[in-house]
Design a protein around this motif. Structure first.
Motif, PDB file in Angstrom:
ATOM      1  N   MET A 153       3.984  11.218  -7.750  1.00 33.02           N
ATOM      2  CA  MET A 153       4.383   9.808  -7.549  1.00 33.02           C
ATOM      3  C   MET A 153       5.867   9.638  -7.895  1.00 33.02           C
ATOM      4  N   SER A 154       6.572   8.993  -7.039  1.00 27.12           N
ATOM      5  CA  SER A 154       8.004   8.835  -7.273  1.00 27.12           C
ATOM      6  C   SER A 154       8.288   7.962  -8.493  1.00 27.12           C
ATOM      7  N   GLY A 181       5.596   4.558  -5.097  1.00 23.11           N
ATOM      8  CA  GLY A 181       4.250   4.130  -5.464  1.00 23.11           C
ATOM      9  C   GLY A 181       3.936   2.815  -4.777  1.00 23.11           C
ATOM     10  N   SER A 182       3.496   1.830  -5.549  1.00 25.92           N
ATOM     11  CA  SER A 182       3.146   0.530  -4.973  1.00 25.92           C
ATOM     12  C   SER A 182       4.353  -0.389  -4.846  1.00 25.92           C
ATOM     13  N   GLN A 183       5.442  -0.012  -5.501  1.00 25.13           N
ATOM     14  CA  GLN A 183       6.611  -0.888  -5.492  1.00 25.13           C
ATOM     15  C   GLN A 183       7.399  -0.690  -4.205  1.00 25.13           C
ATOM     16  N   VAL A 184       7.685  -1.787  -3.537  1.00 25.56           N
ATOM     17  CA  VAL A 184       8.389  -1.719  -2.257  1.00 25.56           C
ATOM     18  C   VAL A 184       9.645  -2.577  -2.333  1.00 25.56           C
ATOM     19  N   GLU A 185      10.743  -2.034  -1.830  1.00 28.76           N
ATOM     20  CA  GLU A 185      11.977  -2.808  -1.743  1.00 28.76           C
ATOM     21  C   GLU A 185      12.385  -2.893  -0.286  1.00 28.76           C
ATOM     22  N   GLN A 240      -0.295   8.947 -18.961  1.00 29.11           N
ATOM     23  CA  GLN A 240       0.666   9.669 -18.122  1.00 29.11           C
ATOM     24  C   GLN A 240       2.066   9.557 -18.732  1.00 29.11           C
ATOM     25  N   ALA A 241       2.816  10.660 -18.659  1.00 28.98           N
ATOM     26  CA  ALA A 241       4.164  10.658 -19.221  1.00 28.98           C
ATOM     27  C   ALA A 241       5.108   9.854 -18.330  1.00 28.98           C
ATOM     28  N   LEU A 242       5.921   9.035 -18.966  1.00 26.37           N
ATOM     29  CA  LEU A 242       6.967   8.331 -18.220  1.00 26.37           C
ATOM     30  C   LEU A 242       8.168   9.260 -18.074  1.00 26.37           C
ATOM     31  N   PRO A 243       9.014   8.991 -17.087  1.00 28.26           N
ATOM     32  CA  PRO A 243      10.236   9.800 -17.013  1.00 28.26           C
ATOM     33  C   PRO A 243      11.022   9.649 -18.310  1.00 28.26           C
ATOM     34  N   PRO A 293       0.828  -1.201   0.000  1.00 36.15           N
ATOM     35  CA  PRO A 293       0.000   0.000   0.000  1.00 36.15           C
ATOM     36  C   PRO A 293       0.865   1.254   0.000  1.00 36.15           C
ATOM     37  N   VAL A 294       0.368   2.308  -0.640  1.00 35.17           N
ATOM     38  CA  VAL A 294       1.127   3.568  -0.689  1.00 35.17           C
ATOM     39  C   VAL A 294       1.277   4.117   0.735  1.00 35.17           C
ATOM     40  N   GLY A 295       2.443   4.610   1.041  1.00 34.59           N
ATOM     41  CA  GLY A 295       2.682   5.176   2.366  1.00 34.59           C
ATOM     42  C   GLY A 295       2.903   4.127   3.438  1.00 34.59           C
TER      43      GLY A 295
END
Lengths: 294, 149
Positions: free
Chosen positions: B1-2, A247-251, B36-39, A229-231
């Motif tokens: 969004m990162s 975003g949704s990707q977590v490492e 949405q634009a990608l980097p 989940p975000v955050g």
């Protein structure tokens, strides 16, 4: 089994730096890699082991001989090479080899000749004309050919080109053919340590943060990639050394991997996609960034 | 969004493949929405610490898979909603497309979990979301995914 060296409760204080309470032992016949950022205390520890500096507290024993009391005898079996050692610029490597051979009866001329070929050095040339890499190799040759039972090397591969680096690593690996000989070498190049060392000692801020067989580092650390989940904030997972989310990707990087971790993480909404081992470099950087905890 | 990607030398997949898989994950999770634009390639190369060529290769493969579109001089965007749905359904018989199936395979998802995520993804496409509602919609699809797994 006898120890090549063993230090106990070792402390050494300088104005801006202190090596604190180091307890460490190197079994005879093995290679230990000393890892740490600049200023972590690697060189100080090596200097204490060679008798070049005296400890404020604690004990240093090399091949069963106490330093500084029995250092004259102990030093016969210690070879030390460091970048800031000076050679006589106007003299040739041949001259240096004869000089060392006179001091140390264990000097092995055949081995020296073999190393000359391996390192591709011209022994008649004045060492002042050598390149940085050639100088490093010359210093190593002078240490190796004495066949010391304990080799202490400060950054032996720093500044070497890839070919010279491999030559040096191969020469170090060969030292271990003799099961009575041992090596302790420092490096910031974790690849060298990953390749060569049996055990790894990790210094940070003057303290020994970890010391273990190399395989144990690789067994314990894992990098997880997943969706969350975000955050996401993870509390109550002491084994997690670092967590990053975009975003949704977590490492997630864990310092003591347990097989039930994905199940525990899924309760927090994290779906683990991949579990991969980590390189020593990644382990090292992650722990330094996590405050030096391993 | 990162825009950050997490690349690792310990991961046995080559770097460009890690980039492809993470961008696919981010698109399917709804982090990056259609159009949405990608980097830019250079931006992503700099923020991830890999070469421009590596990112370029990943973008080319993502474009071939139909997940992104690149316009000369204008950079890359996530494929439009209806195109993306078609891309996702192109396998026919309502099966996930190669890109989605490949994603499932690489992410280590079995058929059921992949199906769940794919369904959540299609649900997300059916109900166009306003940018402000994006997080809410994503949480919904995440919880749905969670319930199926």
């Amino acid at each position: 089994m006898t120890a090549a060296f063993s230090v106990h409760g070792l402390c050494k204080r300088y104005d801006a730096f202190a090596l604190q309470d180091i307890t460490l032992e190197l079994p005879e016949g093995s290679i230990m890699g000393l890892v740490g950022v600049n200023g972590a205390g690697k060189t100080t520890l090596l200097r204490l082991l060679t008798g070049l500096a005296a400890a404020d507290a604690g004990s240093v024993v090399v091949h069963g001989l106490r330093l500084p009391e029995q250092q004259v005898e102990a030093k016969r079996s210690i070879g030390f090479a460091s970048e800031d050692m000076r050679l006589y610029r106007k003299m040739s490597l041949d001259w240096h080899m004869r000089f060392i051979a006179q001091i140390y009866p264990t000097w092995d001329a055949d081995y020296a000749a073999a190393l000359l070929r391996r390192f591709d050095l011209r022994s008649s040339q004045a060492v002042g004309e050598y390149s940085h890499g050639q100088r490093v190799k010359a210093l190593l040759l002078l240490s190796l050919a004495r066949r010391p039972r304990l080799l202490l090397l400060d950054e032996p591969t720093t500044g070497l080109d890839p070919v010279a680096r491999v030559e040096v690593l191969e020469a170090l690996a060969e030292v271990l053919r003799d099961e009575r000989r041992s090596v302790l070498f420092s490096s910031h190049n974790t690849h060298d340590i990953e390749q060569l060392a049996d055990s790894i000692a990790f210094l940070h801020g003057g303290r020994l943060v970890a010391h273990a067989d190399k395989e144990r580092f690789f067994d314990q650390w894992r990098r997880l990639l997943g969706l969350g989940p975000v955050g996401l904030k993870l509390e109550g997972f002491p084994e997690i050394a670092s967590i990053r989310a975009a975003g949704s990707q977590v490492e997630i990087k864990v310092r003591s991997w347990q097989a039930d971790l994905p199940a525990r993480l899924s309760k927090e909404g994290v779906e683990v996609q991949r579990i991969d081992p980590m390189t020593l470099e990644d382990i090292f950087v992650t722990s330094v960034r996590a405050g030096g905890q391993l | 969004m990162s825009d950050q990607l997490f690349l690792s030398a310990g991961d046995p997949r080559p770097m460009y493949q890690q980039i492809i898989d993470q961008i696919t994950t981010r698109i399917l999770a709804g982090d990056w929405s259609p159009s949405q634009a990608l980097p830019s390639i250079r931006e992503l190369a700099a923020s991830s610490g890999v070469s421009v060529i590596t990112v370029k290769r990943a973008y080319e493969e993502l474009e071939r898979a139909g997940l992104i579109q690149t316009r000369q001089g204008k950079g890359s965007v996530v494929t439009e909603r209806h195109d993306l749905a078609r891309t996702a359904l192109e396998g026919g018989r309502g099966e996930p497309s190669d890109a989605v199936a490949l994603h499932g395979e690489r992410s280590g998802l079995d058929g059921t979990r992949l199906g769940g995520r794919f369904q959540a993804f299609l649900d997300g496409l059916e109900a166009p979301r306003k940018p402000a509602a994006k997080n809410k919609g994503m949480n919904k699809s995440m919880s749905k995914r969670g319930s199926k797994t």
